[in-house]
Design a protein around this motif. Structure first.
Motif, PDB file in Angstrom:
ATOM      1  N   SER A 250       1.064   3.132  -3.712  1.00 55.66           N
ATOM      2  CA  SER A 250       1.061   1.825  -3.062  1.00 55.66           C
ATOM      3  C   SER A 250       1.427   0.755  -4.075  1.00 55.66           C
ATOM      4  CB  SER A 250      -0.307   1.523  -2.431  1.00 55.66           C
ATOM      5  OG  SER A 250      -1.320   1.490  -3.421  1.00 55.66           O
ATOM      6  N   LEU A 252       0.451  -3.258  -4.874  1.00 55.39           N
ATOM      7  CA  LEU A 252      -0.442  -4.372  -4.578  1.00 55.39           C
ATOM      8  C   LEU A 252       0.210  -5.662  -5.078  1.00 55.39           C
ATOM      9  CD1 LEU A 252      -3.957  -2.945  -5.556  1.00 55.39           C
ATOM     10  CD2 LEU A 252      -2.737  -2.783  -3.384  1.00 55.39           C
ATOM     11  N   ARG A 287       8.322  -5.302   1.231  1.00 55.15           N
ATOM     12  CA  ARG A 287       7.957  -4.384   2.321  1.00 55.15           C
ATOM     13  C   ARG A 287       9.182  -3.750   2.959  1.00 55.15           C
ATOM     14  NH1 ARG A 287       2.878  -7.881   4.870  1.00 55.15           N
ATOM     15  NH2 ARG A 287       1.253  -6.758   3.680  1.00 55.15           N
ATOM     16  N   PRO A 293       3.131   1.862   1.079  1.00 56.91           N
ATOM     17  CA  PRO A 293       2.418   0.666   1.532  1.00 56.91           C
ATOM     18  C   PRO A 293       2.474  -0.466   0.509  1.00 56.91           C
ATOM     19  CG  PRO A 293       1.132   2.634   1.987  1.00 56.91           C
ATOM     20  CD  PRO A 293       2.289   3.069   1.153  1.00 56.91           C
ATOM     21  N   ARG A 295       0.648  -3.927  -0.107  1.00 58.68           N
ATOM     22  CA  ARG A 295      -0.548  -4.598   0.380  1.00 58.68           C
ATOM     23  C   ARG A 295      -0.707  -5.967  -0.265  1.00 58.68           C
ATOM     24  NH1 ARG A 295      -3.941   0.977  -0.323  1.00 58.68           N
ATOM     25  NH2 ARG A 295      -2.965   2.090   1.402  1.00 58.68           N
ATOM     26  N   GLY A 317      -7.078  -5.249  -0.304  1.00 61.44           N
ATOM     27  CA  GLY A 317      -6.098  -4.218  -0.616  1.00 61.44           C
ATOM     28  C   GLY A 317      -6.329  -2.929   0.136  1.00 61.44           C
ATOM     29  N   LYS A 318      -7.234  -2.982   1.103  1.00 64.05           N
ATOM     30  CA  LYS A 318      -7.604  -1.789   1.871  1.00 64.05           C
ATOM     31  C   LYS A 318      -6.428  -1.310   2.716  1.00 64.05           C
ATOM     32  CE  LYS A 318     -11.357  -0.183   4.875  1.00 64.05           C
ATOM     33  NZ  LYS A 318     -10.509   0.467   5.879  1.00 64.05           N
ATOM     34  N   ALA A 319      -6.417  -0.035   2.982  1.00 64.65           N
ATOM     35  CA  ALA A 319      -5.340   0.547   3.773  1.00 64.65           C
ATOM     36  C   ALA A 319      -5.344  -0.016   5.193  1.00 64.65           C
ATOM     37  CB  ALA A 319      -5.489   2.072   3.823  1.00 64.65           C
ATOM     38  N   GLU A 320      -4.145  -0.200   5.710  1.00 63.71           N
ATOM     39  CA  GLU A 320      -3.995  -0.600   7.094  1.00 63.71           C
ATOM     40  C   GLU A 320      -4.260   0.613   7.999  1.00 63.71           C
ATOM     41  OE1 GLU A 320      -3.426  -3.635   8.017  1.00 63.71           O
ATOM     42  OE2 GLU A 320      -3.128  -4.457   6.006  1.00 63.71           O
ATOM     43  N   GLU A 323      -2.898   4.304   7.422  1.00 66.21           N
ATOM     44  CA  GLU A 323      -2.665   4.610   6.019  1.00 66.21           C
ATOM     45  C   GLU A 323      -3.866   5.326   5.430  1.00 66.21           C
ATOM     46  OE1 GLU A 323       0.071   0.638   5.145  1.00 66.21           O
ATOM     47  OE2 GLU A 323      -1.827   0.949   4.095  1.00 66.21           O
ATOM     48  N   GLU A 325      -6.685   5.847   2.264  1.00 67.18           N
ATOM     49  CA  GLU A 325      -7.364   5.250   1.129  1.00 67.18           C
ATOM     50  C   GLU A 325      -7.162   6.156  -0.093  1.00 67.18           C
ATOM     51  OE1 GLU A 325      -8.539   2.421   0.804  1.00 67.18           O
ATOM     52  OE2 GLU A 325      -8.605   1.745   2.875  1.00 67.18           O
TER      53      GLU A 325
END
Length: 419
Positions: A250, A252, A287, A293, A295, A317-320, A323, A325
């Motif tokens: 990912s 960030l 994106r 991902p 984020r 920053g948590k997964a959508e 998605e 973790e």
């Protein structure tokens, strides 16, 4: 016992990687995973101020399910050197000299790389235990990408050097040494050289078992707004990671203004308007370009400090939905570096497909040296041993398309089986 999930959080200096590494670890622990936060590149003790504790080399529990430790390159170097000097005792005896004492040893340049690899072997291997059981997740506050790759590439490079110093055929002939020495006059190394080579190979194999594991991935951090040069460097960093087989899980984008992150109300400050728009545009571009991902992490309006701030950043920053973790990441089961057999087609070639997302054609460098392929992507280089079938071929072309380098090999009539 399965190996823990290892998340290497990397980014440029000042991007906030230490903060987001701590936030990632706090989130994983809050979700019920036994988590270790490893401060591997934190000379100013940012993590200490974030968690309100002075970290030591031994993991200490900071919160339910969350432990933390700090790398000490000096101690790690002395430990590694002591083990190595113990193995080299026959050589010192042969030379008639005394080995150095532990207190006489001082860390050499690159000791930080060795300390990181030793920590990954210690904490990231299957069966690693904490005071509460095995780690589920190990989050590493890692160095910037260039330094991280310099460390992760060491085991492969050292293993290659060992193979040159004591080749496999020499090891296989060890049992025949008395015969070879008496009949053919072939000189053979002493037993302790074989033993030292086997010990070093085993040590390197343990490290590579962690660094090459499917559950070991990189989480990149970029500070917003990043200019064109920073975005290009980020793209190059991803290509370098892919070259060495490291997976980016990912990206960030840190310190986004209110209004860029949907969950944070927009400010009416007119001065921040152009900056906010630039951040929104950049987030959209990232994106659209990245197939992992991306984020958004908000600016809190102050320097993060303490568990409430880490919890807020971790949740940002948590997964959508849909998605994964960090502790749940499931890598692709398909072989990433595949050789495609096109010998039955009119082209009559074999194609080695090497994923290099982020690579650009002008930055590629490709050289065939015997049974090796030296591949460069910008500032990053790697020597790859060719699969056995490709060693009997010549390189007939290469093309980069959609983030995949396809190297074409044509069978050498002198080496390829007839019929």
């Amino acid at each position: 016992m399965t190996a823990p999930r290892v998340v290497l959080v990397s980014g440029n200096g000042g991007s906030g990687r230490s903060t987001l590494a701590a936030a990632t670890a706090a989130l994983a622990a809050a979700q019920g995973r036994r988590t270790l936060l490893l401060a591997a590149d934190d000379p100013h003790r940012t993590v200490d101020r974030l968690v309100g504790a002075a970290l030591e080399t031994a993991p200490a529990e900071l919160a339910p399910g969350l432990w933390a430790a700090r790398l000490d390159p000096q101690s790690a170097f002395r430990d590694a050197a002591t083990r190595l000097l113990g193995r080299a005792k026959p050589l010192f005896d042969l030379l008639g000299v005394d080995p150095l004492e532990r207190d006489e040893l001082s860390a050499l340049p690159g000791a930080g790389h060795l300390a990181l690899l030793d920590a990954l072997r210690t904490h990231g291997a299957a069966g690693t235990h904490s005071a509460a059981g095995g780690w589920d997740t190990v989050v590493v506050d890692a160095p910037p990408v260039a330094e991280l790759l310099a460390a992760l590439a060491l085991p492969e490079q050292l293993d290659r050097y060992l193979g040159r110093l004591v080749p496999e055929q020499r090891q296989a002939a060890r049992a025949l040494r008395p015969v070879l020495a008496a009949v053919a006059g072939v000189p053979m190394p002493a037993d302790w050289i074989f033993e030292a080579r086997s010990w070093a190979a085993a040590e390197l194999a343990q490290v590579r078992a962690v660094t090459d594991a499917p559950g070991t991935t990189v989480r990149l951090v970029v500070d917003a707004p990043a200019g064109p040069h920073a975005v290009a460097a980020l793209r190059s960093a991803r290509a370098g990671l892919a070259l060495h087989g490291q997976r980016v899980e990912s990206l960030l984008v840190n310190r986004l203004l209110p209004g860029v992150v949907p969950s944070v109300p927009q400010s009416t400050d007119a001065i921040a308007g152009p900056l906010r728009q630039a951040q929104q545009d950049q987030l959209a571009v990232l994106r659209a370009e990245w197939d992992v991902p991306v984020r958004a992490v908000p600016h809190l309006g102050h320097e993060p400090q303490g568990w409430p701030d880490l919890d807020a950043l971790g949740l940002a920053g948590k997964a959508e939905p849909g998605e994964s973790e960090p502790g749940e990441y499931q890598p692709s089961a398909s072989a990433p570096w595949a050789v495609q057999d096109l010998l039955d087609t009119p082209d009559r070639v074999l194609v080695w497909r090497i994923p290099l997302p982020g690579a650009e054609r002008p930055d590629l460098d490709l050289v065939r040296r015997g049974d090796d392929l030296v591949l460069g992507v910008g500032a990053y280089r790697r020597t790859l041993t060719l699969p056995s079938a490709l060693r009997r071929c010549t390189v007939s072309g290469a093309a980069l398309r959609d983030g995949v380098l396809a190297v074409r090999f044509t069978p050498d009539p002198q080496l390829w089986p007839r019929g």
